[in-house]
Write a protein that holds these residues in place. Structure first.
Motif, PDB file in Angstrom:
ATOM      1  N   GLY A 231       0.849  -1.204   0.000  1.00 23.94           N
ATOM      2  CA  GLY A 231       0.000   0.000   0.000  1.00 23.94           C
ATOM      3  C   GLY A 231       0.876   1.242   0.000  1.00 23.94           C
ATOM      4  N   ILE A 232       0.487   2.211  -0.807  1.00 21.12           N
ATOM      5  CA  ILE A 232       1.298   3.427  -0.926  1.00 21.12           C
ATOM      6  C   ILE A 232       0.869   4.410   0.155  1.00 21.12           C
ATOM      7  CG2 ILE A 232       1.867   5.385  -2.427  1.00 21.12           C
ATOM      8  CD1 ILE A 232       1.420   3.510  -4.820  1.00 21.12           C
ATOM      9  N   GLU A 233       1.852   4.921   0.896  1.00 27.35           N
ATOM     10  CA  GLU A 233       1.531   5.919   1.921  1.00 27.35           C
ATOM     11  C   GLU A 233       1.538   7.314   1.304  1.00 27.35           C
ATOM     12  OE1 GLU A 233       3.351   5.489   5.850  1.00 27.35           O
ATOM     13  OE2 GLU A 233       3.786   7.650   5.690  1.00 27.35           O
ATOM     14  N   ARG A 234       2.638   7.603   0.584  1.00 31.33           N
ATOM     15  CA  ARG A 234       2.694   8.896  -0.094  1.00 31.33           C
ATOM     16  C   ARG A 234       3.770   8.879  -1.169  1.00 31.33           C
ATOM     17  NH1 ARG A 234       2.310  13.251   2.658  1.00 31.33           N
ATOM     18  NH2 ARG A 234       3.231  14.532   1.057  1.00 31.33           N
ATOM     19  N   ILE A 235       3.688   9.859  -2.050  1.00 30.79           N
ATOM     20  CA  ILE A 235       4.728  10.005  -3.068  1.00 30.79           C
ATOM     21  C   ILE A 235       5.710  11.042  -2.513  1.00 30.79           C
ATOM     22  CG2 ILE A 235       5.219  10.545  -5.502  1.00 30.79           C
ATOM     23  CD1 ILE A 235       3.058   8.690  -5.940  1.00 30.79           C
ATOM     24  N   LYS A 236       6.980  10.708  -2.597  1.00 36.68           N
ATOM     25  CA  LYS A 236       8.030  11.607  -2.108  1.00 36.68           C
ATOM     26  C   LYS A 236       8.739  12.208  -3.332  1.00 36.68           C
ATOM     27  CE  LYS A 236       9.421  10.930   1.873  1.00 36.68           C
ATOM     28  NZ  LYS A 236       9.142  11.601   3.158  1.00 36.68           N
TER      29      LYS A 236
END
Ligand code: FAD
Length: 497
Positions: free
Chosen positions: A303-308
């Motif tokens: 699962g993706i938390e955020r794009i950095k």
């Protein structure tokens, strides 16, 4: 403001817009215009030029019945051939002179008194017409993932439907978000080029082998038979979608295929769907599982938390450094918005009328919006066969409506509210026992509240039978002596039946 008058305005030049225009032309109706925001025809097939893009319904069926193409090179033709075919259709039937490219329709509003639509186009004078036909496509608005930080990413990030051919991928660390229909076509194409491929999966897809191969010119000579045979072969797939018990045979086949292709049990488990087959589109591929099994590929399911700025951070705390991010995240479909602002009778706005889920009659007409026809509208999509079959059915229905309206000098034609309500109640009832309504089945066919506003819950031939003739009794048709000559097209008596 100067307004030009047309009898019919069609928005879009994909299979739907072109199919409609060709039928008008064949019937001797010339007083129509097509508005297209882009600079070429083709719709889906103009925009989706990512590596590996191809149809997943055999080409002899995924084409117009009146224009067989002896030049398909494969059973499932690549994007370039489908686009070429659509350009050929526009040229052969002399549709281009009716098209206004670079014409983005921003809004349309209906005037009850005159029975006319005013169509507003970006940077151009508005256009008036009696009939407005939408061929704006179900899959023409890319959906970017709703992930925090999407805008912070500093490398190239693009959608499969807006492929950046200028971005080199050779030797790069590439992330693909999504494992749906576009992803499984693009992944096998990229995998041999990139240094590292990270595939971010939310839900695994059911995958079956693709009976693809070279389509010899010889076998296309008797195209009619080939088309019919392929149509019925695909049509049979509806049986299992409608009767979920039968789906266990399909699932068994898909599981055997997965086991044969993916030897690593951990990867296999991650790729095993936990919902009934058919709930989402069943995907066809001969090389997706192989690509996922290669050492340079990693399937990430945390699962993706955020794009950095430098990559993607997953919920397990890992930061995946990436040079390029590709969103294979599909399209905005079932959310209840119209393609642009459409104001109908008594000032009703279509997107507001549809805020709890789009609905129409026969996926084509909407109460409150007279003289408006939608091709591939609500609940006319298919999970098992060619949408071109549905498009041709709707075109036939609209043609019949136009003929009757023009002959009878109807100023407006509007589906009766009771008819639309009864029709949609039936649609939802028919959907209830199907695979699309099973527990744990969430798909882009549904609105956020879970209502399926996309799929036709039956065989495609039943849709064809319902749309063979325009059923005027289901409509409120108003006659007006003031229907002016400006909106009367030249009906060629030889072709008008
Ligand atoms: C990658 C991919 C593969 C697919 N494969 C299959 C398949 O194998 N079988 C199948 O049945 N279906 C498939 N589909 C679904 C596909 O979208 C339809 O089959 C078909 O191409 C839809 O045609 P259309 O004319 O309705 O819409 P589109 O092809 O989307 O055309 C709509 C047109 O309207 C124009 N437009 C939209 N809004 C406006 C506006 N406001 N003003 C002016 N112009 C506007 C767009 O620019 C576009 O040209 C696939 C879709 C994708 C994305």
């Amino acid at each position: 403001m100067s307004l030009s008058h047309e009898t019919i305005v069609i928005v879009g030049t994909g299979f739907a817009g072109l199919g409609m225009a060709i039928r008008l032309k064949k019937s001797g109706i010339e007083n129509f215009v097509l508005l297209e925001k882009a600079d070429e025809v083709g719709g889906t097939w103009r925009d989706n030029h990512y590596p590996g893009a191809a149809c997943d319904v055999p080409s002899p069926v995924y084409s117009f019945s009146f224009e067989p193409n002896p030049n398909w090179t494969r059973v499932f033709s690549p994007q370039a051939e489908i686009l070429e075919y659509l350009k050929h259709c526009a040229d052969k039937y002399q549709i281009r002179s009716h098209i206004r490219f670079h014409s983005l329709v921003q809004s349309a509003s209906f005037d009850e008194k005159s029975g006319l639509w005013t169509v507003h186009i970006e940077g151009q004078p508005a256009l008036m017409c009696r009939f407005l036909i939408l061929g704006t496509g179900g899959l023409s608005r890319p959906a970017y993932p709703d992930i925090p930080g999407l805008k912070d990413y500093q490398g190239p990030l693009f959608h499969t439907a807006a492929w950046r051919h200028d971005v080199p991928l050779r030797g790069k660390r590439v992330g693909v978000i999504g494992t749906g229909a576009s992803a499984i076509q693009v992944i096998p194409e990229l995998v041999h080029e990139v240094q590292e491929l990270k595939v971010f999966q939310r839900t695994p897809a059911w995958v079956l082998p693709k009976a693809d191969g070279v389509l010899p010119k010889r076998s296309q000579a008797g195209n009619w038979f080939l088309r019919k045979a392929l149509y019925w072969r695909f049509e049979m797939r509806a049986l299992a979608l409608l009767k979920p018990k039968l789906m266990r045979f399909g699932q068994k086949m898909a599981m055997e295929y997965l086991e044969e292709q993916v030897k690593d049990p951990v990867l296999r488990k991650k790729l095993t769907p936990r919902y009934i087959m058919g709930c989402k589109r069943v995907l066809l591929s001969n090389d997706f599982y192989q690509a996922m099994s290669l050492p340079q590929t990693r399937l990430i399911t945390d699962g993706i938390e955020r794009i950095k700025p430098g990559g993607i951070k997953t919920r397990d705390g890992v930061e995946h450094e990436l040079d390029v991010v590709i969103c294979a995240t599909g399209f905005q479909v079932a959310e209840a918005t119209a393609p642009f602002r459409i104001v109908g009778r008594s000032g009703q706005v279509l997107s507001e009328v549809w805020k709890d889920g789009a609905q129409a009659y026969l996926g084509t007409t909407v109460t409150g919006f007279p003289n408006l026809f939608i091709i591939v509208g609500p609940n006319s999509g298919l999970g098992h066969n060619s949408i071109v079959f549905i498009i041709e059915s709707q075109v036939q229905y609209i043609m019949d409506a136009l003929r009757q309206a023009l002959r009878s000098r109807w100023s407006s034609v509007e589906v009766r509210p009771d008819v639309q309500v009864a029709f949609n109640d039936k649609i939802q009832k028919l959907l209830a026992p199907t695979v699309w309504s099973r527990e744990h089945c969430r798909s882009w066919y549904q609105t956020p509240s879970g209502k399926n506003t996309t799929i036709w819950p039956g065989f495609s031939f039943t849709f064809r039978l319902k749309t063979l003739q325009f059923d005027a009794a289901a409509y409120d048709c108003r006659v007006s002596e003031t229907v002016g000559e400006t909106v009367q097209p030249q009906l060629n008596p030889l072709h008008s039946r």
